[in-house]
Design an enzyme around this catalytic site. Sequence first.
Site, PDB file in Angstrom:
ATOM      1  N   VAL A 159      -8.793   8.829  -9.651  1.00  0.00           N
ATOM      2  CA  VAL A 159      -9.821   9.015  -8.625  1.00  0.00           C
ATOM      3  C   VAL A 159      -9.158   8.740  -7.278  1.00  0.00           C
ATOM      4  O   VAL A 159      -8.390   7.800  -7.129  1.00  0.00           O
ATOM      5  CB  VAL A 159     -11.052   8.104  -8.847  1.00  0.00           C
TER       6      VAL A 159
ATOM      7  N   ASN B  11      -0.713   6.109  -6.735  1.00  0.00           N
ATOM      8  CA  ASN B  11      -1.544   5.286  -5.871  1.00  0.00           C
ATOM      9  C   ASN B  11      -0.619   4.629  -4.859  1.00  0.00           C
ATOM     10  O   ASN B  11       0.319   3.928  -5.241  1.00  0.00           O
ATOM     11  CB  ASN B  11      -2.288   4.221  -6.681  1.00  0.00           C
TER      12      ASN B  11
ATOM     13  N   MET C 172      -6.842   3.486  -0.946  1.00  0.00           N
ATOM     14  CA  MET C 172      -5.949   3.472  -2.097  1.00  0.00           C
ATOM     15  C   MET C 172      -6.667   4.028  -3.317  1.00  0.00           C
ATOM     16  O   MET C 172      -7.844   3.765  -3.538  1.00  0.00           O
ATOM     17  CB  MET C 172      -5.480   2.042  -2.397  1.00  0.00           C
ATOM     18  N   CYS C 173      -5.979   4.806  -4.108  1.00  0.00           N
ATOM     19  CA  CYS C 173      -6.559   5.459  -5.285  1.00  0.00           C
ATOM     20  C   CYS C 173      -6.622   4.499  -6.464  1.00  0.00           C
ATOM     21  O   CYS C 173      -6.099   3.380  -6.417  1.00  0.00           O
ATOM     22  CB  CYS C 173      -5.722   6.681  -5.656  1.00  0.00           C
ATOM     23  N   ARG C 174      -7.275   4.934  -7.510  1.00  0.00           N
ATOM     24  CA  ARG C 174      -7.315   4.212  -8.772  1.00  0.00           C
ATOM     25  C   ARG C 174      -6.957   5.185  -9.891  1.00  0.00           C
ATOM     26  O   ARG C 174      -7.316   6.368  -9.839  1.00  0.00           O
ATOM     27  CB  ARG C 174      -8.708   3.642  -9.060  1.00  0.00           C
TER      28      ARG C 174
END
Length: 275
Positions: free
Chosen positions: A86, A112, A1-3
């Site tokens: 990110v 995300n 999972m992205c941030r």
Amino acid sequence: MCRWAAYRGEPIYLEELVTSPAHSLIEQSHCATKAKTATNADGFGIAWYGDRPEPGRFRDVLPAWSDCNLKSLARQIRSPLFLAHVRAATHGSTRRDNCHPFVNGSWSFMHNGQIDHFDRLRRPMESMLDDEHFNARAGSTDSELLFLLALQFGLRDRPIAAMAEAVGFVEQISRHLTGTARVRFTAAFSDGRTLYAVRYATDAHAPTLFAAPMGGKGGYCLVSEPLNDETDTWVEIPAGSAVILDAKGLDATKFEPASEPETKVERMAEPAMAL
């Protein structure tokens, strides 16, 4: 999972979200605390608004913590509205075109989450796009395609409603083709004037979203996870919510995917079923 992290308010340096805080976005790229994967090393990107309608953008495939250009840019660029991301890849290879934020005209978008069964849904999703939006697709992620669907459904004129229609369309196509649907979706998007965010999932596991005042005079940041340990500062946005941040401040409302008639969904899915 992205941030990710986003800001709207009086101009501030990007470093105030990206590099300076104790739990900055760069820190989250290798030590996230509210995600399934602590490391987000599959690229990064920033999109910021200035004097022109279209945002500036910088993306690369390096891990955010190892790119000296990102740190230098974040220290020098001031902006009243910016998005930073990110990436931990779920769909799409590690290449620059797959790094968020995605940009189309004055609009920027980052995400995300994930769409289950995307390999089966990709073609009917693409078939909904007109030539303009289909030809704007540069990468191979579910995120970029969902952004283009929202643009197709009218994001420029009715941002939250168009995003609800895009998510609802994906869910219905998924149920029709696979018998199930799971979309996990926490996204931020902007036209350079207003910052929007949505937190939603078909199950009980919507990716996190927090808000806190920053920058003075009504400025706010929206983040995947808090940038510091000041717990009284951060408010968690409930799942099933849309956030609108403009000159009047922050407002939250209910977010619910919009549904198409089932016969229309079946008709739209027919080309994919013929494969």
